[in-house]
Design an enzyme around this catalytic site. Structure first.
Site, PDB file in Angstrom:
ATOM      1  N   HIS A  75       0.816  -1.222   0.000  1.00 16.52           N
ATOM      2  CA  HIS A  75       0.000   0.000   0.000  1.00 16.52           C
ATOM      3  C   HIS A  75       0.846   1.268   0.000  1.00 16.52           C
ATOM      4  CE1 HIS A  75       0.412   0.251   4.512  1.00 16.52           C
ATOM      5  NE2 HIS A  75       0.363   1.532   4.219  1.00 16.52           N
ATOM      6  N   ASP A 120      -0.354  -7.486   1.770  1.00 13.08           N
ATOM      7  CA  ASP A 120       0.218  -6.133   1.735  1.00 13.08           C
ATOM      8  C   ASP A 120       1.749  -6.193   1.754  1.00 13.08           C
ATOM      9  OD1 ASP A 120       0.450  -3.411   1.740  1.00 13.08           O
ATOM     10  OD2 ASP A 120      -0.344  -3.105   3.762  1.00 13.08           O
ATOM     11  N   SER A 213       4.297   2.639   8.172  1.00  9.62           N
ATOM     12  CA  SER A 213       3.884   1.636   7.190  1.00  9.62           C
ATOM     13  C   SER A 213       5.060   1.044   6.437  1.00  9.62           C
ATOM     14  CB  SER A 213       2.946   2.264   6.161  1.00  9.62           C
ATOM     15  OG  SER A 213       1.653   2.369   6.671  1.00  9.62           O
TER      16      SER A 213
END
Length: 263
Positions: A75, A120, A213
């Site tokens: 992502h 992911d 992230s």
């Protein structure tokens, strides 16, 4: 869907810098007060990299898994125009011996879904290899059958926000110790969004947050830090009472091995 903040070691790594064993030892103060994290010891998480765009803006973390490869979250939307910065601790300092590495190829897991945030994971092939040193080396990868049970105390690191409403991210690399949760326990917070390619940690007074992230969730196995999760998503306010959700690396290892073998 709540506004989610989309947040086997290789022999080629060489004996001098084996995977998962930092030359500079990390010091984790247990379940410390990255939201409610603490500054890391400089250089003690040598696989942690910063992904930066061409303006030098840090937008995601990642982990070196060899001199040539970095793993991050799908992502994050990494492009070959972005760079990998290794050996960094203080993003506000010009004194550090950092390595700015160009990206040759981006391999996003083809099963990644932005709607479910399943699978992911992205692999980055570096254009020039990282030079391993005291402050730059690889994390170990788990094997597909490794088990990291609920309750295991692990660590996550990153330059993400230390408060969800903070204007900027911290300069210094943050770290936090946090326990793994079972998926059954995690579903009490997140329901059906939790799948078997995710693993949860936290809800213990610490949390990953925006900017973390793609970075690592690492647990110790046989004395070496092993990549168990990739920071993926969680509470849109980075609540420290909600578990953070990470891509479950053991489930993604077959895909990783396939890409590495073919490239």
């Amino acid at each position: 869907m709540a506004s989610l903040w989309l947040l086997s070691c290789f022999s080629l790594v060489g004996a001098a810098f084996g995977c998962g064993v930092p030359a500079i030892h990390p010091v984790l103060s247990g379940l410390s007060r990255i939201v409610n994290g603490e500054d890391a010891v400089p250089g003690s998480w040598p696989w942690q990299v910063s992904l930066q765009d061409k303006t030098g803006f840090h937008f995601c973390g990642g982990s070196l898994i060899s001199e040539d490869w970095v793993v991050t979250a799908a992502h994050c939307g990494v492009r070959t125009s972005d760079v990998v910065v290794a050996g960094e601790f203080d993003q506000g300092s010009d004194e550090e011996n950092i390595q700015v590495l160009k990206i040759a190829k981006v391999f996003k897991n083809p099963k990644f879904s932005i709607l479910t945030v399943n699978n992911d994971i992205t692999l980055l092939k570096l254009a020039t290899p990282a030079r391993f040193s005291q402050t730059v080396s690889a994390v170990c990868l788990p094997s597909a059958d490794d088990d990291f049970p609920a309750g295991t105390l692990c660590a996550t690191t990153g330059w993400g926000k230390t408060k969800y409403n903070a204007n900027k991210t911290p300069d210094k690399l943050q770290q936090a110790a946090l326990p793994l949760l079972s998926n059954a326990e995690c579903k009490k917070s997140w329901g059906r969004r939790i799948t078997d390619v995710m693993i949860c940690a936290g809800a213990s007074g610490v949390s990953s947050c925006m900017g973390d992230s793609g970075g690592p969730l690492v647990c110790q196995k046989d004395g070496a830090w092993t990549l168990v999760g990739i920071v993926s998503w969680g509470s849109d306010t980075c609540s420290t009472s909600s578990p953070g959700v990470y891509a479950r690396v053991t489930k993604l290892i077959p895909w990783v091995q396939k890409i590495l073998a073919a490239n």
